[in-house]
Design an enzyme around this catalytic site. Sequence first.
Site, PDB file in Angstrom:
ATOM      1  N   ASN A 163      24.645 -30.120 -17.916  1.00 20.69           N
ATOM      2  CA  ASN A 163      24.313 -29.083 -17.432  1.00 20.69           C
ATOM      3  C   ASN A 163      22.298 -29.289 -16.868  1.00 20.69           C
ATOM      4  O   ASN A 163      21.820 -29.777 -17.669  1.00 20.69           O
ATOM      5  CB  ASN A 163      24.257 -27.385 -18.397  1.00 20.69           C
ATOM      6  CG  ASN A 163      25.337 -27.703 -19.160  1.00 20.69           C
ATOM      7  OD1 ASN A 163      25.689 -28.626 -20.035  1.00 20.69           O
ATOM      8  ND2 ASN A 163      26.475 -26.719 -19.536  1.00 20.69           N
ATOM      9  N   GLY A 174      17.580 -29.163  -7.192  1.00 15.86           N
ATOM     10  CA  GLY A 174      19.082 -30.023  -7.676  1.00 15.86           C
ATOM     11  C   GLY A 174      19.328 -31.137  -6.362  1.00 15.86           C
ATOM     12  O   GLY A 174      20.065 -31.970  -6.408  1.00 15.86           O
ATOM     13  N   GLU A 233      33.353 -27.316 -21.908  1.00 13.94           N
ATOM     14  CA  GLU A 233      32.056 -26.422 -22.560  1.00 13.94           C
ATOM     15  C   GLU A 233      32.791 -24.702 -22.530  1.00 13.94           C
ATOM     16  O   GLU A 233      34.028 -24.669 -22.139  1.00 13.94           O
ATOM     17  CB  GLU A 233      31.109 -25.915 -21.926  1.00 13.94           C
ATOM     18  CG  GLU A 233      29.730 -27.130 -22.430  1.00 13.94           C
ATOM     19  CD  GLU A 233      28.574 -27.000 -21.298  1.00 13.94           C
ATOM     20  OE1 GLU A 233      27.700 -27.637 -20.828  1.00 13.94           O
ATOM     21  OE2 GLU A 233      28.944 -26.476 -19.807  1.00 13.94           O
ATOM     22  N   HIS A 266      27.643 -25.823 -10.459  1.00 13.70           N
ATOM     23  CA  HIS A 266      26.249 -27.010 -10.446  1.00 13.70           C
ATOM     24  C   HIS A 266      25.847 -27.600  -9.411  1.00 13.70           C
ATOM     25  O   HIS A 266      26.578 -29.195  -9.220  1.00 13.70           O
ATOM     26  CB  HIS A 266      26.790 -28.045 -11.786  1.00 13.70           C
ATOM     27  CG  HIS A 266      26.495 -27.600 -13.587  1.00 13.70           C
ATOM     28  ND1 HIS A 266      27.222 -27.753 -14.445  1.00 13.70           N
ATOM     29  CD2 HIS A 266      26.271 -25.987 -13.677  1.00 13.70           C
ATOM     30  CE1 HIS A 266      27.010 -27.487 -15.544  1.00 13.70           C
ATOM     31  NE2 HIS A 266      26.895 -26.349 -14.843  1.00 13.70           N
ATOM     32  N   GLY A 275      24.194 -19.660 -17.656  1.00 13.37           N
ATOM     33  CA  GLY A 275      24.684 -19.756 -19.353  1.00 13.37           C
ATOM     34  C   GLY A 275      23.981 -19.708 -19.676  1.00 13.37           C
ATOM     35  O   GLY A 275      23.597 -19.935 -21.307  1.00 13.37           O
TER      36      GLY A 275
HETATM   37  P1  FDA Z   1      19.094 -22.554  -7.586  1.00 14.01           P
HETATM   38  O1  FDA Z   1      19.735 -22.893  -6.965  1.00 14.01           O
HETATM   39  O2  FDA Z   1      18.287 -22.596  -9.279  1.00 14.01           O
HETATM   40  O3  FDA Z   1      17.838 -22.138  -6.561  1.00 14.01           O
HETATM   41  C1  FDA Z   1      17.212 -21.552  -5.191  1.00 14.01           C
HETATM   42  C2  FDA Z   1      16.930 -20.461  -5.017  1.00 14.01           C
HETATM   43  O4  FDA Z   1      16.785 -20.927  -3.208  1.00 14.01           O
HETATM   44  C3  FDA Z   1      17.224 -19.597  -4.906  1.00 14.01           C
HETATM   45  O5  FDA Z   1      17.147 -18.423  -5.227  1.00 14.01           O
HETATM   46  C4  FDA Z   1      18.067 -18.741  -3.304  1.00 14.01           C
HETATM   47  O6  FDA Z   1      18.501 -17.935  -3.481  1.00 14.01           O
HETATM   48  C5  FDA Z   1      16.460 -19.391  -2.387  1.00 14.01           C
HETATM   49  N1  FDA Z   1      17.087 -19.602  -1.604  1.00 14.01           N
HETATM   50  C6  FDA Z   1      17.941 -20.473  -0.910  1.00 14.01           C
HETATM   51  N2  FDA Z   1      18.188 -21.228   0.209  1.00 14.01           N
HETATM   52  C7  FDA Z   1      16.508 -20.442   0.631  1.00 14.01           C
HETATM   53  C8  FDA Z   1      15.795 -19.869   2.053  1.00 14.01           C
HETATM   54  N3  FDA Z   1      16.787 -20.959   3.038  1.00 14.01           N
HETATM   55  N4  FDA Z   1      15.026 -19.564   1.926  1.00 14.01           N
HETATM   56  C9  FDA Z   1      14.383 -18.578   0.905  1.00 14.01           C
HETATM   57  N5  FDA Z   1      15.253 -18.577  -0.040  1.00 14.01           N
HETATM   58  C10 FDA Z   1      15.955 -19.392  -0.711  1.00 14.01           C
HETATM   59  N6  FDA Z   1      22.859 -25.294 -14.995  1.00 14.01           N
HETATM   60  C11 FDA Z   1      22.673 -24.878 -16.719  1.00 14.01           C
HETATM   61  O7  FDA Z   1      22.109 -25.715 -17.017  1.00 14.01           O
HETATM   62  N7  FDA Z   1      22.682 -24.311 -17.877  1.00 14.01           N
HETATM   63  C12 FDA Z   1      23.734 -23.417 -17.201  1.00 14.01           C
HETATM   64  O8  FDA Z   1      24.549 -22.614 -18.657  1.00 14.01           O
HETATM   65  C13 FDA Z   1      24.130 -23.688 -15.705  1.00 14.01           C
HETATM   66  N8  FDA Z   1      25.371 -22.150 -16.062  1.00 14.01           N
HETATM   67  C14 FDA Z   1      25.308 -21.641 -14.870  1.00 14.01           C
HETATM   68  C15 FDA Z   1      26.535 -20.528 -14.672  1.00 14.01           C
HETATM   69  C16 FDA Z   1      26.210 -19.992 -12.941  1.00 14.01           C
HETATM   70  C17 FDA Z   1      26.805 -19.139 -12.596  1.00 14.01           C
HETATM   71  C18 FDA Z   1      26.037 -20.776 -12.381  1.00 14.01           C
HETATM   72  C19 FDA Z   1      26.198 -19.989 -10.787  1.00 14.01           C
HETATM   73  C20 FDA Z   1      24.460 -21.737 -12.132  1.00 14.01           C
HETATM   74  C21 FDA Z   1      24.597 -22.726 -13.548  1.00 14.01           C
HETATM   75  N9  FDA Z   1      23.962 -23.172 -13.922  1.00 14.01           N
HETATM   76  C22 FDA Z   1      23.181 -24.057 -15.290  1.00 14.01           C
HETATM   77  C23 FDA Z   1      23.257 -24.658 -12.771  1.00 14.01           C
HETATM   78  C24 FDA Z   1      21.759 -23.828 -12.797  1.00 14.01           C
HETATM   79  O9  FDA Z   1      22.157 -22.820 -12.716  1.00 14.01           O
HETATM   80  C25 FDA Z   1      21.625 -25.165 -11.217  1.00 14.01           C
HETATM   81  O10 FDA Z   1      21.338 -26.093 -11.053  1.00 14.01           O
HETATM   82  C26 FDA Z   1      20.246 -24.892 -10.873  1.00 14.01           C
HETATM   83  O11 FDA Z   1      19.584 -22.953 -10.964  1.00 14.01           O
HETATM   84  C27 FDA Z   1      19.543 -25.139  -9.783  1.00 14.01           C
HETATM   85  O12 FDA Z   1      18.276 -25.546  -9.634  1.00 14.01           O
HETATM   86  P2  FDA Z   1      17.819 -25.590  -8.202  1.00 14.01           P
HETATM   87  O13 FDA Z   1      16.470 -25.590  -8.499  1.00 14.01           O
HETATM   88  O14 FDA Z   1      18.188 -27.082  -7.330  1.00 14.01           O
HETATM   89  O15 FDA Z   1      17.869 -24.250  -7.731  1.00 14.01           O
END
Ligand code: FDA
Length: 496
Positions: free
Chosen positions: A475, A465, A352, A437, A115
């Site tokens: 968030n 994360g 939110e 999250h 979002g």
């Molecule tokens: P993130 O999950 O972003 O990225 C990990 C990546 O690694 C992915 O692209 C995945 O495909 C890849 N991957 C995983 N395993 C793998 C493997 N073995 N080999 C290769 N690639 C691999 N947060 C916020 O602050 N504000 C907000 O408004 C929102 N809203 C929201 C809505 C929705 C629907 C979701 C699902 C999430 C949110 N979030 C959020 C959360 C936020 O998006 C989340 O905390 C971060 O993307 C996490 O960042 P990371 O760097 O931890 O990993």
Amino acid sequence: ATGTHVPAIVVGSGYGAAVSALRLGQAGVGTLVLEMGRAWTTPGPDGKVFCDMLNPDHRSMWFRDRTEAPVDGVLFLDLANRPIRRWAGVLDRVQFPGMGVYVGRGVGGGSLVNGGMAVVPDRACFEQVFPTVDADEMYSTWFPLANRALRVNSIPEPWFEGTDHYRYARLSRTLAGRAGYGTRLLPNVYSFEHMMREERGEAPKSALGTEVLYGNNHGKFSLDKGYLAQAVGTGNVTIAPLHRVTRVTRTATGYAITARQITEDGALVAEKRLTCDHLFLGAGSLGSTELLLRARETGDLPDLPDEVGEGWGPNGNVMAARNNNLHEPTGFKQSAIPVLAITDPVRDVIAEVAPVPAGIETYVSLYLAITRNPNRGRFTYDPGADRLDLQWTRAQAAPSVAAAKGLLDEVNAANGTTYRYDVFGGGRAFADDFCYHPLGGAVLDRVTDGHGRVHGYPNLHVTDGALVPGSLGVNPFVTITALAERNIAHVLANDL
Ligand code: FDA
């Protein structure tokens, strides 16, 4: 190609990964980013890269026969979910017995689906979550840098007060006010300038065209447009999409990884072995923890710390749905990008106000509550199934539901309103069985040192994360970004 050696490999392309890739590239370090999802650059037959929430197709979800949107329907009609073709879609729901975890799949990770709410935690809260991190430095250097690099902006208040598209948010503010609760506007990485042009008909509709969750075709400054584009622009970073890392082993001088390359239909193209000197895990709480646990349990990296897998939490996420009075409609035009939160300092809740962009008046107010819940889950590895398991029970979510319900009970009492039971399926007003999250699994200063370096394994890093111990209170992506900036700066200055 298989057998290739690169100085640095980054696994994943979400926030932690993207920050690491850019800073490595700028420092002249040859870097390969391996991302299991696709690059979201080529339009489908309808001319759009992403599908919207009301018309989901194969682009919506990661290899599913049917969409699994969090909101199941309204008025018990199955409006939201429908059959789709199995494909490398952008949103995944990883299902564990007590919890479904939504994550983004693609170059840009969660930034593609989220979002966009970009919230810096209160300093006191940050200090409590990360007692060993220098908060002065975070708040003077790394949070401001993250906000700039992510292009965080705020909604102009006069527009917020006037537009039909945020009537639903203003209504929730009014109702909360009658119960004595304040609200705050939250910054975002979606360009409000773009959104205002959408309303005036001067720009293609995205937030105002029911787009979020399965991607935004316009307006949102996601990582692929920012950090990752800049990383590639250094000339030192290559991104390989549709490559899933399955195994990490040690070599004489660094690490070897195994990656499975697939097509968008899921067919195996190749299995590759690549080596590197420095390995950065940025596959998210689930992905990075899975790689570490598997490596420890199968004996590939046997000396990984006992704490791998510990300290997981859903950031106290609970969704809730209320029903509004007929004389107080939410409006059928709703921006898909949330901007307002009700604050409850006593219960430590921010609720939110989420959109229900159904295109019809539903009288539903939807909330994503972020609560402080002391309970933690842990990941385990099932060698027989070669699968990550999450030990988390519904009972552990009870403090989160109690806090959110305490707040919304008062909102209902002050307004003569009730809950809605037709939104999440199963006749429930509170959804505590999924989260957006996921946090933890390789917690900073437990599994790693104070800068994300894994104990016992030189040049192996966690960047994402997984470092955050289960609950942050807001968030998470700005914090993940800022922490990754801090850690990579330290590593580049000292180790490379
Ligand atoms: P993130 O999950 O972003 O990225 C990990 C990546 O690694 C992915 O692209 C995945 O495909 C890849 N991957 C995983 N395993 C793998 C493997 N073995 N080999 C290769 N690639 C691999 N947060 C916020 O602050 N504000 C907000 O408004 C929102 N809203 C929201 C809505 C929705 C629907 C979701 C699902 C999430 C949110 N979030 C959020 C959360 C936020 O998006 C989340 O905390 C971060 O993307 C996490 O960042 P990371 O760097 O931890 O990993």
